[in-house]
Design an enzyme around this catalytic site. Structure first.
Site, PDB file in Angstrom:
ATOM      1  N   LYS A 128       0.815  -1.225   0.000  1.00 45.85           N
ATOM      2  CA  LYS A 128       0.000   0.000   0.000  1.00 45.85           C
ATOM      3  C   LYS A 128       0.842   1.266   0.000  1.00 45.85           C
ATOM      4  O   LYS A 128       0.507   2.245  -0.664  1.00 45.85           O
ATOM      5  CB  LYS A 128      -0.910   0.007   1.223  1.00 45.85           C
ATOM      6  CG  LYS A 128      -2.061  -0.959   1.069  1.00 45.85           C
ATOM      7  CD  LYS A 128      -3.331  -0.309   1.539  1.00 45.85           C
ATOM      8  CE  LYS A 128      -4.116  -1.092   2.509  1.00 45.85           C
ATOM      9  NZ  LYS A 128      -3.628  -1.674   3.671  1.00 45.85           N
ATOM     10  N   GLU A 133      -4.474   8.898   7.222  1.00 50.83           N
ATOM     11  CA  GLU A 133      -5.001   9.504   6.010  1.00 50.83           C
ATOM     12  C   GLU A 133      -6.121  10.440   6.380  1.00 50.83           C
ATOM     13  O   GLU A 133      -6.840  10.210   7.351  1.00 50.83           O
ATOM     14  CB  GLU A 133      -5.622   8.421   5.110  1.00 50.83           C
ATOM     15  CG  GLU A 133      -4.713   7.844   4.072  1.00 50.83           C
ATOM     16  CD  GLU A 133      -5.469   6.846   3.212  1.00 50.83           C
ATOM     17  OE1 GLU A 133      -4.974   5.720   3.103  1.00 50.83           O
ATOM     18  OE2 GLU A 133      -6.545   7.173   2.675  1.00 50.83           O
ATOM     19  N   HIS A 188     -17.515  -4.338   3.824  1.00 52.59           N
ATOM     20  CA  HIS A 188     -16.474  -4.415   2.802  1.00 52.59           C
ATOM     21  C   HIS A 188     -16.708  -5.508   1.774  1.00 52.59           C
ATOM     22  O   HIS A 188     -15.817  -5.874   1.021  1.00 52.59           O
ATOM     23  CB  HIS A 188     -15.088  -4.557   3.433  1.00 52.59           C
ATOM     24  CG  HIS A 188     -14.802  -3.450   4.388  1.00 52.59           C
ATOM     25  ND1 HIS A 188     -14.595  -2.160   3.971  1.00 52.59           N
ATOM     26  CD2 HIS A 188     -14.770  -3.417   5.734  1.00 52.59           C
ATOM     27  CE1 HIS A 188     -14.421  -1.386   5.027  1.00 52.59           C
ATOM     28  NE2 HIS A 188     -14.527  -2.121   6.112  1.00 52.59           N
ATOM     29  N   ARG A 231      -6.422  -8.552 -10.669  1.00 50.25           N
ATOM     30  CA  ARG A 231      -7.167  -9.746 -11.093  1.00 50.25           C
ATOM     31  C   ARG A 231      -8.400  -9.301 -11.883  1.00 50.25           C
ATOM     32  O   ARG A 231      -8.733  -8.121 -11.916  1.00 50.25           O
ATOM     33  CB  ARG A 231      -7.635 -10.528  -9.858  1.00 50.25           C
ATOM     34  CG  ARG A 231      -8.521  -9.678  -8.971  1.00 50.25           C
ATOM     35  CD  ARG A 231      -9.217 -10.449  -7.877  1.00 50.25           C
ATOM     36  NE  ARG A 231     -10.260  -9.638  -7.293  1.00 50.25           N
ATOM     37  CZ  ARG A 231     -10.097  -8.741  -6.318  1.00 50.25           C
ATOM     38  NH1 ARG A 231      -8.887  -8.534  -5.811  1.00 50.25           N
ATOM     39  NH2 ARG A 231     -11.112  -8.051  -5.860  1.00 50.25           N
TER      40      ARG A 231
HETATM   41  C1  MV4 Z   1     -10.986   5.128   3.288  1.00 57.13           C
HETATM   42  C2  MV4 Z   1     -12.270   5.622   3.563  1.00 57.13           C
HETATM   43  C3  MV4 Z   1     -12.393   6.967   3.822  1.00 57.13           C
HETATM   44  N1  MV4 Z   1     -11.305   7.749   3.833  1.00 57.13           N
HETATM   45  N2  MV4 Z   1      -9.925   5.967   3.317  1.00 57.13           N
HETATM   46  C4  MV4 Z   1     -12.116   0.497   3.113  1.00 57.13           C
HETATM   47  C5  MV4 Z   1     -11.341  -0.635   2.522  1.00 57.13           C
HETATM   48  C6  MV4 Z   1     -10.062  -0.077   2.036  1.00 57.13           C
HETATM   49  N3  MV4 Z   1      -9.718  -0.615   0.747  1.00 57.13           N
HETATM   50  C7  MV4 Z   1     -10.256   1.382   1.983  1.00 57.13           C
HETATM   51  N4  MV4 Z   1     -11.455   1.686   2.712  1.00 57.13           N
HETATM   52  C8  MV4 Z   1     -11.791   2.974   3.003  1.00 57.13           C
HETATM   53  N5  MV4 Z   1     -10.764   3.851   3.015  1.00 57.13           N
HETATM   54  C9  MV4 Z   1     -10.104   7.239   3.578  1.00 57.13           C
HETATM   55  N6  MV4 Z   1      -9.040   8.053   3.595  1.00 57.13           N
HETATM   56  C10 MV4 Z   1     -13.340   4.741   3.536  1.00 57.13           C
HETATM   57  C11 MV4 Z   1     -13.105   3.408   3.267  1.00 57.13           C
HETATM   58  C12 MV4 Z   1     -14.257   2.567   3.280  1.00 57.13           C
HETATM   59  C13 MV4 Z   1     -14.738   1.962   2.112  1.00 57.13           C
HETATM   60  C14 MV4 Z   1     -14.084   2.118   0.889  1.00 57.13           C
HETATM   61  C15 MV4 Z   1     -14.558   1.531  -0.247  1.00 57.13           C
HETATM   62  C16 MV4 Z   1     -15.714   0.769  -0.176  1.00 57.13           C
HETATM   63  C17 MV4 Z   1     -16.363   0.573   1.011  1.00 57.13           C
HETATM   64  C18 MV4 Z   1     -15.888   1.167   2.172  1.00 57.13           C
HETATM   65  C19 MV4 Z   1     -16.567   0.982   3.373  1.00 57.13           C
HETATM   66  C20 MV4 Z   1     -16.088   1.564   4.513  1.00 57.13           C
HETATM   67  C21 MV4 Z   1     -14.930   2.353   4.469  1.00 57.13           C
END
Ligand code: MV4
Length: 500
Positions: free
Chosen positions: A116, A200, A235, A291
């Protein structure tokens, strides 16, 4: 030229890859664990190899057995599907070292994008927007607060080794920061063996928008548009669509160009997905999934392209089948995932036999299924059973078509989220396109299925008993088997209160 592909996977994705291989005149080899002897993906293949016991570590995750199976059947390529070993760079490396074609990206590119911090740096270097942030290795607590204040609250703490939402924390106030920081480090250490976390800027109420990209060995890279995947539970995506309601030609150009920049910089090949968070006109790079994804059918509908055929062509060393200017987006597609789980009971996995299965069939309706009537759903693997994707000229019509398709998707034997999916599709906020990753919590918290009235229940029971009897007759050479619904319906239950 690829003549025979071993599919190192199971379920609907294995069946789907075999369909395209067959169309291309390529032979297919299925692999199966002991509980999957009668599975649909085994019956869909030209030949099949037993690779061991039910636990994935002894079968679908066992690299030696998969490579042995490819070599003993004379396959010249392996398609990893998604999940299992699909994003494991060591597997890609070992497949290639064995003289086989891995239908996926180079191992080094997977490694880079799987890190990451490294992929955030890559984005930064190539001026792809990311959230403001900072890595926190071993900083003293007082410095953590300084770093957080320079980013600005709310803050999200993420484990560098984490993924899929594990080890993440939101911090709204400076006074919560130190405790959250320490807890996140402990959590990251015990979950991933690595305590490193980073901060972040927290994006509130984001949309999840991702771009489908393809790269070949000849320096070509293009995107096939976006998918909006904001409707998720813990998620896990449950509804995906293309195009996103917030997309404009101008935004698609900018986000598409950003997606291509990242994968080119990472030396990427084959199919991949670049994930962004989107909020209020701004987008932020999150990660690359190395993928083919579950939700690829929505892209296939709006572009008219077969993504698995593209993967196979690229893996064989061919150029991309089309140039960017030849890709046109038409209409609207929506996918609903059908899992074997109980959305009214914390999404607990639901196992058992598929007693009755009737799939919707109509123009613009596609069902990607890994099951048949009579299939056993075990607890060993990912609980996805199938996907329903609908396509029409407008979003409204695609939603209408999906509601009708789900009404005609009859599955008895295990629990599914079909009723929840219908409630989402009918929700005014969904209809007007107001989607965020918090949709279920915000609009359908503590969801329970509406209890059917007694007449409806009686009709459903009668229909189910007829269907069960018909299916039994089918497997009995057309001769009816005299059994009552109470013997045939298996895990079908009637709640006491609906009888009183
Ligand atoms: C975030 C976010 C808000 N702000 N980063 C969740 C999984 C990971 N891949 C990244 N995620 C998130 N990162 C910042 N700076 C909110 C999420 C997040 C989310 C992102 C995509 C799809 C569903 C989600 C559900 C909860 C939180």
């Amino acid at each position: 030229m690829i003549k025979k592909i071993l599919i190192a996977n199971r379920g609907e994705i294995a069946v789907r890859v075999m369909r395209t291989a067959r169309e291309l005149g390529i032979a297919t080899v299925a692999v199966y664990s002991e509980v999957d002897v009668h599975a649909l993906h085994v019956q869909s293949a030209d030949e099949a190899v037993n690779i061991g016991a039910a636990p994935a570590s002894e079968s679908y995750l066992n690299m030696d057995k998969l490579i042995d199976a490819a070599q003993s059947t004379g396959a010249d390529a392996i398609h990893p599907g998604y999940g299992f070993l699909s994003e494991n760079p060591d597997f890609a490396e070992r497949v290639r070292a064995a003289g086989l074609i891995f239908i996926g990206p180079p191992a080094d590119s997977m490694r880079l994008l799987g890190d990451k911090i490294a992929s955030r740096k890559l984005a930064e270097e190539h001026k792809v927007p990311i959230t403001r942030g900072a890595i926190l290795e071993d900083i003293a607590n007082d410095k953590v607060l300084k770093v957080a204040e320079s980013i600005g609250f709310p803050i999200m703490i993420k484990a560098t080794a984490g993924g899929g939402g594990k080890g993440m924390r939101v911090v709204h106030e400076p006074k919560e920061l130190i405790a959250s920081f320490e807890a996140a480090r402990r959590e990251a250490q015990s979950a991933f063996g690595n305590p490193t976390v980073y901060l972040e800027k927290y994006i509130e109420n984001p949309r999840h928008i991702e771009f489908q990209i393809f790269c070949d060995d000849h320096g070509n890279a293009i995107h096939l548009g976006e998918r909006e995947c904001s409707i998720q539970r813990r998620h896990q995506k449950i509804i995906e669509e293309s195009p996103s309601v917030v997309m404009t030609d101008e935004l698609r150009k900018r986000m598409g160009a950003a997606a291509i920049k990242i994968v080119k910089a990472a030396g990427y090949r084959n199919a991949g997905t670049v994930e962004f968070l989107y909020n209020n006109g701004e987008f932020y790079f999150m990660e690359v999934n190395a993928r083919l994804q579950v939700e690829h059918p929505v892209t296939e509908f709006v572009t008219g392209e077969d993504l698995v055929a593209w993967q196979i062509a690229i893996a064989a060393g061919e150029e991309l089948p089309k140039k960017q200017v030849e890709i046109h987006f038409r209409g609207h597609a929506i996918e609903c995932r059908i899992y074997a789980e109980d959305p009214a009971n914390q999404y607990l996995p639901s196992s058992g036999k598929i007693l009755v299965l009737e799939e919707p069939q109509s123009p613009g309706v596609r069902v990607d299924s890994g099951i048949r009537q009579g299939s056993d759903v075990s607890v060993y693997y990912d609980p996805i059973l199938s996907k329903v994707t609908t396509y029409s000229d407008t979003r409204e019509r695609a939603i209408q078509k999906m509601l009708s398709a789900l009404n005609h998707y009859i599955l008895l034997g295990v629990r599914t989220p079909i009723e929840l999916l219908k409630d989402v599709l009918r929700h005014p906020e969904f209809k007007s396109g107001n989607l965020t990753t918090h949709f279920l919590n915000d609009h359908l918290p503590g969801w329970k299925p509406a209890s059917p009235d007694k007449k409806e229940l009686a009709r459903a029971l009668f229909a189910a008993s007829q269907a069960a009897a018909a299916s039994q007759a089918k497997s009995n050479g057309g001769v009816p088997v005299m059994q009552t619904p109470w013997q045939t319906l298996g895990s079908w239950e009637i709640a006491k209160e609906s009888l009183s």
